[in-house]
Scaffold this active site. Structure first.
Site, PDB file in Angstrom:
ATOM      1  CD  GLU A   1      -2.601   8.894  -3.545  1.00 43.94           C
ATOM      2  OE1 GLU A   1      -2.620  10.006  -3.002  1.00 43.94           O
ATOM      3  OE2 GLU A   1      -2.387   7.830  -2.936  1.00 43.94           O
TER       4      GLU A   1
ATOM      5  CG  HIS B   1      -4.854   7.202   3.472  1.00 42.10           C
ATOM      6  ND1 HIS B   1      -3.675   6.840   4.062  1.00 42.10           N
ATOM      7  CD2 HIS B   1      -5.365   6.077   2.954  1.00 42.10           C
ATOM      8  CE1 HIS B   1      -3.491   5.534   3.898  1.00 42.10           C
ATOM      9  NE2 HIS B   1      -4.508   5.056   3.234  1.00 42.10           N
TER      10      HIS B   1
ATOM     11  CG  ASP C   1      -2.032   1.002   1.142  1.00 40.98           C
ATOM     12  OD1 ASP C   1      -2.479   1.291   0.017  1.00 40.98           O
ATOM     13  OD2 ASP C   1      -2.474   1.483   2.198  1.00 40.98           O
TER      14      ASP C   1
END
Length: 144
Positions: free
Chosen positions: A96, A138, A45
């Site tokens: 992203e 986040h 991630d």
């Protein structure tokens, strides 16, 4: 429950768990030795370019390359390379575009709305998943 599983790690966690190969081999060995019958994805991630490449080489089946802090041209160039490496390994790639507000492994993002044209460019590169900034947060919420 006999449902597929995603085992996710960040680069920060990888440092404390013995490295990418250790994690990938541990998950694969447990899958085989315990007779697990559901698919298991091993996912990195918010990985750096270097981290994503190392994870793929170690046997991760999914990586998120977070190049959102680069100028878009550099993000596109590095994303192309990560996608090419992942496809050779049969792995999936998340990318992203725009930044998410908050913190991930010590990297702070200010948060922004991703440019739809940039999102389309990333999709056209062959990304399997796209994390697009939509003024979301986040990680730990900022104070106040």
């Amino acid at each position: 429950m006999k449902s597929p599983v995603i085992i996710g790690s960040s680069e920060g966690a990888v440092k404390y768990m013995g490295g990418f190969k250790t994690i990938a081999n541990l998950v694969k060995a447990m899958h085989d030795d315990l007779g697990i019958t559901v698919p298991i994805a091993i996912h990195l991630d918010h990985g750096t370019y270097e981290g994503a490449m190392k994870a793929l080489e170690a046997g991760y089946t999914s990586v998120m390359f977070d190049g959102s802090h680069f100028p878009i041209e550099e993000n596109i160039a590095k994303t192309k390379e990560v996608i090419e490496a992942a496809k050779q390994k049969g792995a999936s790639v998340e990318v992203e575009v725009g930044t998410l507000a908050g913190e991930e492994d010590g990297v702070m993002g200010s948060g922004e709305v991703a440019d739809p044209e940039e999102v389309k460019i990333m999709a056209d590169l062959g990304a399997d998943m796209i994390a697009a900034g939509i003024n979301n947060i986040h990680g730990p919420y900022p104070e106040g």
